[in-house]
Design an enzyme around this catalytic site. Structure first.
Site, PDB file in Angstrom:
ATOM      1  N   GLU A  93      43.737  43.638  38.037  1.00  0.00           N
ATOM      2  CA  GLU A  93      43.717  43.412  36.454  1.00  0.00           C
ATOM      3  C   GLU A  93      44.374  44.509  35.815  1.00  0.00           C
ATOM      4  O   GLU A  93      44.274  45.551  36.305  1.00  0.00           O
ATOM      5  CB  GLU A  93      42.050  43.277  36.040  1.00  0.00           C
ATOM      6  CG  GLU A  93      41.790  42.930  34.843  1.00  0.00           C
ATOM      7  CD  GLU A  93      40.523  42.634  34.404  1.00  0.00           C
ATOM      8  OE1 GLU A  93      39.740  43.473  34.635  1.00  0.00           O
ATOM      9  OE2 GLU A  93      40.020  41.675  33.678  1.00  0.00           O
ATOM     10  N   SER A 136      49.875  33.961  42.182  1.00  0.00           N
ATOM     11  CA  SER A 136      49.303  32.820  41.071  1.00  0.00           C
ATOM     12  C   SER A 136      50.401  31.858  40.709  1.00  0.00           C
ATOM     13  O   SER A 136      50.130  30.534  40.388  1.00  0.00           O
ATOM     14  CB  SER A 136      48.570  33.290  40.177  1.00  0.00           C
ATOM     15  OG  SER A 136      49.463  34.320  39.559  1.00  0.00           O
ATOM     16  N   LYS A 173      47.398  26.629  39.385  1.00  0.00           N
ATOM     17  CA  LYS A 173      46.696  25.525  38.262  1.00  0.00           C
ATOM     18  C   LYS A 173      46.598  24.304  38.435  1.00  0.00           C
ATOM     19  O   LYS A 173      45.701  23.533  38.091  1.00  0.00           O
ATOM     20  CB  LYS A 173      47.163  26.146  36.884  1.00  0.00           C
ATOM     21  CG  LYS A 173      46.926  27.420  36.480  1.00  0.00           C
ATOM     22  CD  LYS A 173      45.771  27.877  35.444  1.00  0.00           C
ATOM     23  CE  LYS A 173      45.729  29.110  35.368  1.00  0.00           C
ATOM     24  NZ  LYS A 173      44.633  29.693  34.167  1.00  0.00           N
ATOM     25  N   ASP A 191      40.816  40.601  56.521  1.00  0.00           N
ATOM     26  CA  ASP A 191      39.725  41.356  56.019  1.00  0.00           C
ATOM     27  C   ASP A 191      39.325  41.252  54.432  1.00  0.00           C
ATOM     28  O   ASP A 191      38.343  41.397  53.909  1.00  0.00           O
ATOM     29  CB  ASP A 191      39.944  42.809  56.352  1.00  0.00           C
ATOM     30  CG  ASP A 191      40.163  43.058  57.574  1.00  0.00           C
ATOM     31  OD1 ASP A 191      39.280  42.893  58.430  1.00  0.00           O
ATOM     32  OD2 ASP A 191      41.426  43.421  58.081  1.00  0.00           O
ATOM     33  N   GLN A 194      50.698  22.758  31.479  1.00  0.00           N
ATOM     34  CA  GLN A 194      51.454  21.712  32.477  1.00  0.00           C
ATOM     35  C   GLN A 194      50.712  21.420  33.446  1.00  0.00           C
ATOM     36  O   GLN A 194      51.000  20.110  33.859  1.00  0.00           O
ATOM     37  CB  GLN A 194      52.587  22.680  32.974  1.00  0.00           C
ATOM     38  CG  GLN A 194      53.589  23.252  31.906  1.00  0.00           C
ATOM     39  CD  GLN A 194      54.572  24.269  32.268  1.00  0.00           C
ATOM     40  OE1 GLN A 194      55.142  24.056  33.258  1.00  0.00           O
ATOM     41  NE2 GLN A 194      54.464  25.488  31.572  1.00  0.00           N
TER      42      GLN A 194
END
Lengths: 308, 308
Positions: free
Chosen positions: B198, B297, B47, B166, B77
């Site tokens: 997910e 992430s 982020k 790929d 943050q």
């Protein structure tokens, strides 16, 4: 003559591990920190270096008959994997009390597991028996000059990357890492001092430096499970001659240092690794504004039994 | 015209994160994995990229009046730290229920914390009030094109280092990361497909692709706390146009994938990161023998509340 003339030969079998830095941790510690990440080493610990170098130095005849060690920790896995990489048979003596995950790791790396009673005597006797019966060469986890030199290659890499370190701090357990590190510092730096970190609970090395002889631990109640062992006949003279300072740390300081590394560097280190960093935090005045290498010895932890 | 023409300008403010590989994890997954480690990014998550890029794209006048966002997670943050780096005032609206450690992190990074009731309405109303009163620019965590492009720079770096991937797999939460990643893949690769991972428990994006409109989640019971949000008006059209596959994973699969990464790579990733890797393990046939980038992430976890 340098102990490190032919260390290049281990390169194909080990990782050159990264050195991490953190502005925030520098601010907290008040010095410039260079973390040598042996937690990213093959099988997760610096012991891979010593095991590999020692097996590489065996004769063809010795290699044909295999190697044997006794260990409840990282050296068992290191010998298993190093031996496999080099096409050598490995017999690993482990106490029945060793964690199942460590036994499985040894087998996974191709070592032959031999279990024995959980006493040092039983371990030594069992290993000795295998050495005699099979002709296998016994490899001590820390009290073997080739193992010591192999462990020192982590510091060699660190000093080749950061040539002007003032200090390197390592944890002290059986003494192989700190002995190898100080031999490396003497060979590759004009000024770099090597300092040990040790839990108060198992401060045999600290007391050995004071008394001038190898001291033992009466209890082994420390979270730093890699540091419960004592110094040996081969590494103690090296340590006695070259190491002036061992900083002792409390158990809660080890846990706090470990947590800080996990949270800020986002890496997994084992408690023994955190001891070296805890030693820097314990004695900030000594390290103030210096360039300090810290050797993270390994990252093999049982995630279901974390101290936080 | 590429969305990524002037992304170089974020470089002084972010880390170019490393890409890790593991022979053992490749064997387990049956493909070649390239883990882009945004857990090592500043403030511990990707982020930071979107926040930095969005603030850099404000006019001088806008920057003088500051930025405002509402978030209970990493974006709070990220905006705090990015704004501080760029000399911009940041107002951060957080629910009173947000963990104390996250509030302290925002303050530590120099953001001004404004607390509100723990409802989306209260958060939006409070942020909107500050935008009006202070003239601050509102930054949405995922539904802002500059934020989306900023998040895409992780994939740009990954594809510049490994040109023949790929596939890239990302977790899907608010949609900013996967939208930015697919824009990057389209701009920097001829063939690289982007796939989402997910949790079943919050599979709004999966259902949105099926229905063709933005779906919401009725419950948010997932360990992947960064993925509870829904897609937005700006990122959904990008996702709808370019993403064909979202792989859903169970909670225990997320935890197992997270544990495998901690144990084998020796790095700390948060559950949301593990979702992308869990998706690869869930559908091995799809990825068989392919070169697969996985975007981790972030690495901001509460070590006192681990799932193993």
């Amino acid at each position: 003559m340098s102990y490190f003339n032919d260390i290049e030969k281990i390169k194909p079998y080990i990782h050159q591990t990264p050195v991490l830095t953190s502005t925030l941790l520098n601010e907290i510690a008040g010095c410039e920190l260079y973390f040598k990440c042996e937690n990213f080493q093959k099988m997760g610990a610096f012991k891979m270096r010593g095991a590999t170098y020692a097996i590489l130095n065996l004769s063809e005849e010795q290699r044909a008959k295999g190697v044997v060690t006794h260990s409840s920790g990282n050296f068992a896995q290191a010998v298993s994997l190093a031996a496999k990489s080099l096409g050598v048979k490995a017999y690993i003596v482990m106490p029945t009390s060793a964690p199942q995950v460590k036994k499985e790791a040894v087998i996974g790396y191709g070592g032959e597991l031999i279990e024995c009673e959980p006493t040092l005597q039983a371990r030594e006797r069992t290993a000795s028996k295998i050495a005699q019966e099979k002709g296998a060469t016994f490899l001590h986890p820390s009290d073997n000059l080739d193992v010591i030199i192999g462990q020192g290659t982590a510091a060699v890499e660190l000093l080749q990357e950061y040539t002007d370190l003032d200090t390197i701090v390592t944890p002290v357990g059986g003494g192989g890492l700190i002995a190898g590190t100080v031999l490396a510092a003497n060979a590759f730096s004009e000024k770099c001092e090597v300092i040990g970190g040790e839990p108060f609970a198992v401060d045999d090395a600290y007391r050995s430096l004071l008394s001038g002889k190898i001291e033992t631990n009466t209890t082994i109640r420390t979270i730093a499970d890699g540091l419960k062992t004592q110094l040996g006949e081969i590494n103690f003279p090296i340590i006695k001659k070259h190491i002036k300072t061992i900083i002792r740390v409390e158990e809660d300081e080890i846990v706090a240092a470990m947590k800080l590394i996990w949270e800020r560097l986002k890496i997994v280190i084992e408690p023994s690794s955190a001891v070296a960093f805890a030693a820097v935090l314990k004695d900030k005045t000594r390290f103030k504004n210096k360039k300090v290498g810290v050797i993270f010895s390994g990252g093999n932890v049982d995630l279901s039994r974390l101290p936080f």
